[in-house]
Design a protein around this motif. Structure first.
Motif, PDB file in Angstrom:
ATOM      1  N   UNK A  29       0.836  -1.172  -0.136  1.00 42.49           N
ATOM      2  CA  UNK A  29      -0.082   0.032   0.058  1.00 42.49           C
ATOM      3  C   UNK A  29       0.787   1.421   0.030  1.00 42.49           C
ATOM      4  N   UNK A  30       2.198   1.075  -0.161  1.00 43.35           N
ATOM      5  CA  UNK A  30       2.969   2.508  -0.296  1.00 43.35           C
ATOM      6  C   UNK A  30       3.048   2.933  -1.553  1.00 43.35           C
ATOM      7  N   UNK A  31       2.336   3.447  -2.217  1.00 41.27           N
ATOM      8  CA  UNK A  31       2.307   3.864  -3.666  1.00 41.27           C
ATOM      9  C   UNK A  31       1.213   3.382  -4.473  1.00 41.27           C
ATOM     10  N   UNK A  32       1.184   4.096  -5.354  1.00 36.63           N
ATOM     11  CA  UNK A  32       0.015   3.523  -6.517  1.00 36.63           C
ATOM     12  C   UNK A  32      -1.184   4.363  -6.288  1.00 36.63           C
ATOM     13  N   UNK A  33      -2.235   4.083  -7.282  1.00 34.64           N
ATOM     14  CA  UNK A  33      -3.525   4.690  -7.117  1.00 34.64           C
ATOM     15  C   UNK A  33      -4.433   3.772  -6.206  1.00 34.64           C
ATOM     16  N   UNK A  34      -5.239   4.781  -5.549  1.00 32.43           N
ATOM     17  CA  UNK A  34      -6.209   4.095  -4.862  1.00 32.43           C
ATOM     18  C   UNK A  34      -7.428   3.521  -5.711  1.00 32.43           C
ATOM     19  N   UNK A  35      -7.950   2.294  -5.393  1.00 29.08           N
ATOM     20  CA  UNK A  35      -8.844   1.790  -6.043  1.00 29.08           C
ATOM     21  C   UNK A  35     -10.191   2.648  -6.008  1.00 29.08           C
ATOM     22  N   UNK A  36     -10.842   2.814  -7.146  1.00 29.26           N
ATOM     23  CA  UNK A  36     -12.013   3.810  -7.651  1.00 29.26           C
ATOM     24  C   UNK A  36     -11.637   5.138  -7.739  1.00 29.26           C
ATOM     25  N   UNK A  37     -10.156   5.652  -7.823  1.00 29.78           N
ATOM     26  CA  UNK A  37      -9.724   7.026  -8.048  1.00 29.78           C
ATOM     27  C   UNK A  37      -9.193   6.938  -9.690  1.00 29.78           C
ATOM     28  N   UNK A  38      -9.608   7.877 -10.356  1.00 28.06           N
ATOM     29  CA  UNK A  38      -9.092   7.712 -11.822  1.00 28.06           C
ATOM     30  C   UNK A  38      -7.670   8.387 -11.784  1.00 28.06           C
ATOM     31  N   UNK A  39      -7.030   7.872 -12.744  1.00 27.88           N
ATOM     32  CA  UNK A  39      -5.720   8.244 -12.762  1.00 27.88           C
ATOM     33  C   UNK A  39      -5.588   9.001 -14.108  1.00 27.88           C
ATOM     34  N   UNK A  40      -4.582  10.047 -14.240  1.00 29.16           N
ATOM     35  CA  UNK A  40      -4.360  10.837 -15.038  1.00 29.16           C
ATOM     36  C   UNK A  40      -3.297  10.377 -16.049  1.00 29.16           C
ATOM     37  N   UNK A  41      -3.099   9.930 -17.006  1.00 23.96           N
ATOM     38  CA  UNK A  41      -2.187   9.270 -17.955  1.00 23.96           C
ATOM     39  C   UNK A  41      -1.844  10.027 -19.184  1.00 23.96           C
ATOM     40  N   UNK A  42      -0.763  10.796 -19.129  1.00 26.80           N
ATOM     41  CA  UNK A  42      -0.574  11.727 -20.269  1.00 26.80           C
ATOM     42  C   UNK A  42       0.027  10.762 -21.661  1.00 26.80           C
ATOM     43  N   UNK A  43      -0.955  10.594 -22.487  1.00 24.01           N
ATOM     44  CA  UNK A  43      -0.500   9.706 -23.625  1.00 24.01           C
ATOM     45  C   UNK A  43      -0.338  10.724 -24.662  1.00 24.01           C
ATOM     46  N   UNK A  44      -0.666  11.873 -24.737  1.00 24.62           N
ATOM     47  CA  UNK A  44      -0.632  12.704 -25.884  1.00 24.62           C
ATOM     48  C   UNK A  44       0.846  13.099 -26.482  1.00 24.62           C
ATOM     49  N   UNK A  45       1.847  13.129 -25.757  1.00 21.94           N
ATOM     50  CA  UNK A  45       3.082  13.414 -26.429  1.00 21.94           C
ATOM     51  C   UNK A  45       3.723  12.177 -26.992  1.00 21.94           C
ATOM     52  N   UNK A  46       3.487  10.858 -26.356  1.00 23.16           N
ATOM     53  CA  UNK A  46       3.991   9.727 -26.910  1.00 23.16           C
ATOM     54  C   UNK A  46       3.206   9.484 -28.248  1.00 23.16           C
ATOM     55  N   UNK A  47       1.806   9.546 -28.151  1.00 24.80           N
ATOM     56  CA  UNK A  47       1.220   9.072 -29.189  1.00 24.80           C
ATOM     57  C   UNK A  47       1.596  10.055 -30.551  1.00 24.80           C
ATOM     58  N   UNK A  48       1.604  11.276 -30.216  1.00 23.48           N
ATOM     59  CA  UNK A  48       1.749  12.179 -31.468  1.00 23.48           C
ATOM     60  C   UNK A  48       3.126  12.021 -31.957  1.00 23.48           C
ATOM     61  N   UNK A  49       4.213  11.590 -31.042  1.00 25.66           N
ATOM     62  CA  UNK A  49       5.690  11.142 -31.691  1.00 25.66           C
ATOM     63  C   UNK A  49       5.352   9.679 -32.299  1.00 25.66           C
ATOM     64  N   UNK A  50       4.777   8.902 -31.904  1.00 31.34           N
ATOM     65  CA  UNK A  50       4.602   7.523 -32.890  1.00 31.34           C
ATOM     66  C   UNK A  50       3.879   7.980 -34.026  1.00 31.34           C
ATOM     67  N   UNK A  51       2.781   8.572 -34.036  1.00 34.21           N
ATOM     68  CA  UNK A  51       2.175   8.827 -35.063  1.00 34.21           C
ATOM     69  C   UNK A  51       3.049   9.585 -36.145  1.00 34.21           C
ATOM     70  N   UNK A  52       3.774  10.653 -36.012  1.00 38.95           N
ATOM     71  CA  UNK A  52       4.640  11.357 -36.768  1.00 38.95           C
ATOM     72  C   UNK A  52       5.916  10.295 -37.333  1.00 38.95           C
ATOM     73  N   UNK A  53       6.237   9.497 -36.439  1.00 37.50           N
ATOM     74  CA  UNK A  53       7.149   8.528 -36.744  1.00 37.50           C
ATOM     75  C   UNK A  53       6.563   7.684 -37.793  1.00 37.50           C
ATOM     76  N   UNK A  54       5.575   7.093 -37.590  1.00 38.34           N
ATOM     77  CA  UNK A  54       4.713   6.157 -38.525  1.00 38.34           C
ATOM     78  C   UNK A  54       4.621   6.837 -39.712  1.00 38.34           C
TER      79      UNK A  54
END
Length: 66
Positions: A29-54
């Motif tokens: 229990x020392x770290x990580x999100x609590x159950x039931x709480x939404x987590x913010x995942x920043x996928x915009x930067x990585x996804x745009x780099x993968x799209x540009x590379x493709x």
């Protein structure tokens, strides 16, 4: 023969002594999100780099084909 046995024993002893510090997590229990709480995942930067590379790879393949 003696040298290889000495190296094996030294490495084995070193691994045994260092294995205690290889624990993954001290307290449950020392770290990580609590159950039931939404987590913010920043996928915009990585996804745009993968799209540009493709897109760049696809253009290079199309130009090579001609």
């Amino acid at each position: 023969m003696q040298y290889s046995r000495f190296c094996f024993l030294t490495l084995s002893l070193g691994l045994c002594l260092l294995s205690g510090s290889a624990l993954a997590q001290g307290n449950p229990g020392s770290g990580g999100p609590e159950p039931g709480q939404p987590t913010a995942v920043p996928i915009d930067g990585g996804a745009s780099l993968l799209l540009a590379g493709g897109a760049a790879y696809a253009l290079a393949r199309l130009r090579k084909r001609r």
